[in-house]
Design a protein around this motif. Sequence first.
Motif, PDB file in Angstrom:
ATOM      1  N   ILE A 285       2.059  29.593  30.006  1.00 17.69           N
ATOM      2  CA  ILE A 285       2.368  31.029  30.021  1.00 17.69           C
ATOM      3  C   ILE A 285       1.483  31.711  31.063  1.00 17.69           C
ATOM      4  O   ILE A 285       0.285  31.439  31.138  1.00 17.69           O
ATOM      5  N   SER A 286       2.058  32.586  31.837  1.00 18.79           N
ATOM      6  CA  SER A 286       1.289  33.284  32.867  1.00 18.79           C
ATOM      7  C   SER A 286       0.419  34.379  32.247  1.00 18.79           C
ATOM      8  O   SER A 286       0.695  34.868  31.146  1.00 18.79           O
ATOM      9  N   ILE A 287      -0.611  34.770  32.969  1.00 17.90           N
ATOM     10  CA  ILE A 287      -1.478  35.863  32.525  1.00 17.90           C
ATOM     11  C   ILE A 287      -0.668  37.151  32.368  1.00 17.90           C
ATOM     12  O   ILE A 287      -0.811  37.886  31.382  1.00 17.90           O
ATOM     13  N   SER A 288       0.186  37.428  33.349  1.00 24.44           N
ATOM     14  CA  SER A 288       0.978  38.658  33.279  1.00 24.44           C
ATOM     15  C   SER A 288       1.908  38.639  32.068  1.00 24.44           C
ATOM     16  O   SER A 288       2.137  39.667  31.429  1.00 24.44           O
ATOM     17  N   GLY A 289       2.429  37.461  31.741  1.00 18.88           N
ATOM     18  CA  GLY A 289       3.280  37.337  30.570  1.00 18.88           C
ATOM     19  C   GLY A 289       2.516  37.622  29.282  1.00 18.88           C
ATOM     20  O   GLY A 289       3.017  38.298  28.383  1.00 18.88           O
ATOM     21  N   LEU A 290       1.298  37.105  29.196  1.00 19.59           N
ATOM     22  CA  LEU A 290       0.464  37.335  28.013  1.00 19.59           C
ATOM     23  C   LEU A 290       0.096  38.809  27.868  1.00 19.59           C
ATOM     24  O   LEU A 290       0.122  39.367  26.767  1.00 19.59           O
ATOM     25  N   TYR A 291      -0.255  39.439  28.987  1.00 16.66           N
ATOM     26  CA  TYR A 291      -0.582  40.866  28.937  1.00 16.66           C
ATOM     27  C   TYR A 291       0.628  41.684  28.478  1.00 16.66           C
ATOM     28  O   TYR A 291       0.496  42.620  27.667  1.00 16.66           O
ATOM     29  N   GLY A 292       1.793  41.348  29.000  1.00 21.80           N
ATOM     30  CA  GLY A 292       3.006  42.058  28.595  1.00 21.80           C
ATOM     31  C   GLY A 292       3.304  41.876  27.124  1.00 21.80           C
ATOM     32  O   GLY A 292       3.702  42.816  26.426  1.00 21.80           O
ATOM     33  N   TYR A 293       3.087  40.643  26.628  1.00 24.58           N
ATOM     34  CA  TYR A 293       3.354  40.386  25.219  1.00 24.58           C
ATOM     35  C   TYR A 293       2.322  41.062  24.325  1.00 24.58           C
ATOM     36  O   TYR A 293       2.645  41.517  23.226  1.00 24.58           O
ATOM     37  N   TYR A 294       1.085  41.144  24.798  1.00 21.91           N
ATOM     38  CA  TYR A 294       0.040  41.861  24.045  1.00 21.91           C
ATOM     39  C   TYR A 294       0.472  43.317  23.834  1.00 21.91           C
ATOM     40  O   TYR A 294       0.337  43.869  22.734  1.00 21.91           O
ATOM     41  N   ASP A 295       0.996  43.943  24.881  1.00 20.75           N
ATOM     42  CA  ASP A 295       1.461  45.332  24.767  1.00 20.75           C
ATOM     43  C   ASP A 295       2.617  45.439  23.776  1.00 20.75           C
ATOM     44  O   ASP A 295       2.716  46.411  23.017  1.00 20.75           O
ATOM     45  N   LYS A 296       3.476  44.432  23.761  1.00 20.93           N
ATOM     46  CA  LYS A 296       4.639  44.443  22.862  1.00 20.93           C
ATOM     47  C   LYS A 296       4.201  44.327  21.400  1.00 20.93           C
ATOM     48  O   LYS A 296       4.731  45.025  20.530  1.00 20.93           O
ATOM     49  N   VAL A 297       3.238  43.450  21.128  1.00 19.59           N
ATOM     50  CA  VAL A 297       2.738  43.304  19.754  1.00 19.59           C
ATOM     51  C   VAL A 297       2.002  44.578  19.331  1.00 19.59           C
ATOM     52  O   VAL A 297       2.111  45.022  18.185  1.00 19.59           O
ATOM     53  N   SER A 298       1.247  45.173  20.254  1.00 18.47           N
ATOM     54  CA  SER A 298       0.542  46.429  19.953  1.00 18.47           C
ATOM     55  C   SER A 298       1.531  47.522  19.567  1.00 18.47           C
ATOM     56  O   SER A 298       1.293  48.291  18.629  1.00 18.47           O
ATOM     57  N   ALA A 299       2.644  47.593  20.297  1.00 14.26           N
ATOM     58  CA  ALA A 299       3.670  48.590  19.987  1.00 14.26           C
ATOM     59  C   ALA A 299       4.287  48.330  18.617  1.00 14.26           C
ATOM     60  O   ALA A 299       4.549  49.262  17.845  1.00 14.26           O
ATOM     61  N   ALA A 300       4.505  47.063  18.289  1.00  8.94           N
ATOM     62  CA  ALA A 300       5.070  46.711  16.977  1.00  8.94           C
ATOM     63  C   ALA A 300       4.106  47.082  15.856  1.00  8.94           C
ATOM     64  O   ALA A 300       4.529  47.523  14.778  1.00  8.94           O
ATOM     65  N   VAL A 319      11.787  36.594  19.711  1.00 12.31           N
ATOM     66  CA  VAL A 319      12.647  36.210  20.828  1.00 12.31           C
ATOM     67  C   VAL A 319      11.879  36.347  22.145  1.00 12.31           C
ATOM     68  O   VAL A 319      11.941  35.468  23.015  1.00 12.31           O
ATOM     69  N   SER A 320      11.131  37.429  22.270  1.00 12.15           N
ATOM     70  CA  SER A 320      10.319  37.632  23.478  1.00 12.15           C
ATOM     71  C   SER A 320       9.272  36.534  23.622  1.00 12.15           C
ATOM     72  O   SER A 320       8.999  36.058  24.727  1.00 12.15           O
ATOM     73  N   TRP A 321       8.710  36.110  22.497  1.00 14.07           N
ATOM     74  CA  TRP A 321       7.684  35.060  22.516  1.00 14.07           C
ATOM     75  C   TRP A 321       8.284  33.718  22.934  1.00 14.07           C
ATOM     76  O   TRP A 321       7.710  32.982  23.726  1.00 14.07           O
ATOM     77  N   ILE A 322       9.454  33.415  22.417  1.00 13.47           N
ATOM     78  CA  ILE A 322      10.116  32.147  22.745  1.00 13.47           C
ATOM     79  C   ILE A 322      10.402  32.045  24.245  1.00 13.47           C
ATOM     80  O   ILE A 322      10.213  30.988  24.861  1.00 13.47           O
ATOM     81  N   TYR A 323      10.852  33.145  24.826  1.00 15.13           N
ATOM     82  CA  TYR A 323      11.265  33.111  26.232  1.00 15.13           C
ATOM     83  C   TYR A 323      10.240  33.748  27.178  1.00 15.13           C
ATOM     84  O   TYR A 323      10.578  34.121  28.286  1.00 15.13           O
TER      85      TYR A 323
END
Length: 326
Positions: A285-300, A319-323
């Motif tokens: 997983i790329s760093i940018s992908g992890l940062y983006g997902y961190y923001d998504k979990v924070s929003a949730a 779904v976002s985590w899988i892909y």
Amino acid sequence: MQHQIYPWNKKQWQQITTAFNSGRMPHAVLLQGPKGLGKLDFAKALCAFVLCGHRTEDSPCDECHTCKLLKADTHPDYKEAMPAADGKGVLVDQIRDFCEFFIYSSQLSVYKSGIIHPADKMNRNAANSLLKTLEEPTRNSLIILVAESTTSLPATIKSRCQVLDFCAPEKDQAIAWLQSASAVSQNIELALSLANYGPLEALDYLQGDSLSERQEQFELFAGLRAGRVSATKAAEKLQKTLNRRTLGWMLSWVQDMIKLKMSTNQVAITNLDMEKSLNGISKNISISGLYGYYDKVSAALGLIDRQANLQLVLEDLFVSWIYLEK
């Protein structure tokens, strides 16, 4: 009502009781600091201290009629404003009732006292309702606000309170206290790390089922990425136990993966027992992908208290985590 002052809160206790004994007691006090430090216990002890008619210089007697009424939650000069249920806020009608309580003279003690907890869960209307009471306090009244974060509290509220800051104790002190408070000797450092070094929160980890639940949730999380479980099935299973703590675990895993991926040296992470697994998952997983997902979990995390459709929230997360981009 508990009257316990924990070792790491002794300094704040001495400060406020000294103010009372010297006639400099504020009419409103704001206790702010992270979860798991005993702020609510401190607030209740302070109410007991000012209401007790046979107090010493630094503690209520715990034996007089007043103290017994407090322990039974039947003291006529004590009031609480708290959410009706977990995940709910402190409502404007609750604050109006709380403020009306302070209009009238005390019935039994010299003082009247009350607690708003968590004060950072008041909405704007509730905070505005409290403001007039803080601006025009009645004689011999004490209002205590308890909050983890004061960023959502209006400046006009904070400026009318004496602020007492609460911080996590030193690691050695926290470990020593947990060893004496809990019959469990294993996983103390892990529990402290997960609890952001709040000893009471760590004690809850050690005495409950949270550590095993966390492990089960992590296996689900890892299984999603490995294709062993579908987003829909994972969401169905997790939504039954979803709360701020369980979603916070997911946030901490992503945060730890970012730390591990960015550092070539030893780095301090929250999930001490999962370093190898997190390293393995984050490799693709790329760093940018992890940062983006961190923001998504924070929003949730922000949606939990807003009556959102948790099944859909979780499915979207998974779904976002899988892909998630490699």
